[in-house]
Design a protein around this motif. Structure first.
Motif, PDB file in Angstrom:
ATOM      1  N   GLU A  95     108.505 147.721  -8.705  1.00  0.00           N
ATOM      2  CA  GLU A  95     107.075 147.916  -8.460  1.00  0.00           C
ATOM      3  C   GLU A  95     106.214 147.548  -9.666  1.00  0.00           C
ATOM      4  OE1 GLU A  95     104.104 151.336  -6.558  1.00  0.00           O
ATOM      5  OE2 GLU A  95     106.187 151.823  -7.053  1.00  0.00           O
TER       6      GLU A  95
ATOM      7  N   HIS B 219     112.502 148.331  -1.777  1.00  0.00           N
ATOM      8  CA  HIS B 219     111.480 147.301  -1.868  1.00  0.00           C
ATOM      9  C   HIS B 219     112.089 146.008  -2.401  1.00  0.00           C
ATOM     10  CE1 HIS B 219     108.474 150.183  -0.803  1.00  0.00           C
ATOM     11  NE2 HIS B 219     108.722 150.947  -1.856  1.00  0.00           N
TER      12      HIS B 219
ATOM     13  N   SER C 279     106.827 145.493   0.222  1.00  0.00           N
ATOM     14  CA  SER C 279     107.062 146.817   0.799  1.00  0.00           C
ATOM     15  C   SER C 279     108.191 146.820   1.817  1.00  0.00           C
ATOM     16  CB  SER C 279     105.777 147.353   1.446  1.00  0.00           C
ATOM     17  OG  SER C 279     105.441 146.618   2.608  1.00  0.00           O
TER      18      SER C 279
ATOM     19  N   GLU D  62      97.831 150.682   3.234  1.00  0.00           N
ATOM     20  CA  GLU D  62      98.777 151.206   4.219  1.00  0.00           C
ATOM     21  C   GLU D  62      98.291 150.992   5.646  1.00  0.00           C
ATOM     22  OE1 GLU D  62     101.879 151.965   3.472  1.00  0.00           O
ATOM     23  OE2 GLU D  62     101.175 151.298   1.514  1.00  0.00           O
TER      24      GLU D  62
ATOM     25  N   HIS E  20     101.949 142.091  -0.884  1.00  0.00           N
ATOM     26  CA  HIS E  20     102.225 143.528  -0.807  1.00  0.00           C
ATOM     27  C   HIS E  20     103.147 143.840   0.365  1.00  0.00           C
ATOM     28  CE1 HIS E  20     101.379 147.835  -1.406  1.00  0.00           C
ATOM     29  NE2 HIS E  20     101.533 147.898  -0.086  1.00  0.00           N
ATOM     30  N   TYR E  21     102.874 143.241   1.515  1.00  0.00           N
ATOM     31  CA  TYR E  21     103.690 143.539   2.692  1.00  0.00           C
ATOM     32  C   TYR E  21     105.125 143.066   2.497  1.00  0.00           C
ATOM     33  CZ  TYR E  21     105.151 144.094   7.515  1.00  0.00           C
ATOM     34  OH  TYR E  21     105.830 144.503   8.652  1.00  0.00           O
TER      35      TYR E  21
END
Length: 212
Positions: free
Chosen positions: A7, A3, A102, A132, A98-99
């Protein structure tokens, strides 16, 4: 999966970018596409995507937005106000953060593949879903809208998955993913790496894999 950053900072990062987008749209009445262009051009996006703590956690979303807008609004004070609930713009920033985390892709790559207007338009269908589902849809759009690298074209023509190519070439699958997604350029890889990839996919010459 690798990532973009730890996190532990993800929740703060999502909220910060969501608030920044909401502020730009509803306090500054700014077109979000224009704000994203400034976000990229000021270099703040680069710091954010690398997980720079001062950028993603050392300031509020409003402060982040005002840092982006400093070149256009100067020091003029605008009272921060938010919509009563999550606005589509807030959600777009939140989901985009978030994308990017990730996939560990540059914001420029993500927004070139899926413009911010398209992400905002996903709000009605995706804002109440598990993230997701959003990530999966973004992957589909990125794949459809991002020009395929030469490496990917040769790999798919050879009928190889990324894992199979990694096994044949000895090049890590993560590196192959980065080359194909544009996060890293094949052109900057060592000659030995390009040669092994070319041999594995049946390219006539290693130079055939170099992107122009």
């Amino acid at each position: 999966m690798i990532h973009a950053y730890d996190e532990a900072y993800l929740g703060i990062a999502r909220t910060s970018l969501g608030r920044a987008f909401d502020y730009a749209a509803h306090c500054e009445n700014m077109d979000l596409s224009q704000f994203c262009r400034l976000f990229l051009s000021t270099g703040i996006a680069s710091k954010f995507e690398r997980g720079d703590v001062r950028t993603i956690a050392g300031q509020s979303g409003v402060e982040l937005a005002r840092s982006v807008l400093a070149s256009t609004i100067g020091d003029g004070a605008v009272m921060a106000r938010y919509t009563a609930s999550r606005s589509p713009e807030y959600w777009a920033g939140w989901a985009l953060a978030h994308y990017q985390w990730s996939k560990a892709l540059p914001f420029a790559t993500v927004l070139e593949g899926v413009p911010i207007t398209s992400i905002v338009s996903m709000y009605p269908a995706y804002h109440e879903m598990d993230l997701e589902h959003f990530v999966a849809r973004m992957d589909e759009l990125m794949g459809a809208n991002t020009p395929a690298s030469r490496l990917k074209k040769y790999r798919t023509s050879a009928g190889l998955s990324q894992s199979q190519l990694a096994a044949l070439s000895g090049v890590p699958v993560r590196s192959i993913q980065q080359y194909e997604q544009g996060q890293k350029r094949v052109n900057r890889a060592s000659f030995e790496t390009v040669l092994r990839l070319a041999q594995a996919v049946g390219a006539p010459d290693p130079r055939a894999l170099l992107d122009v």
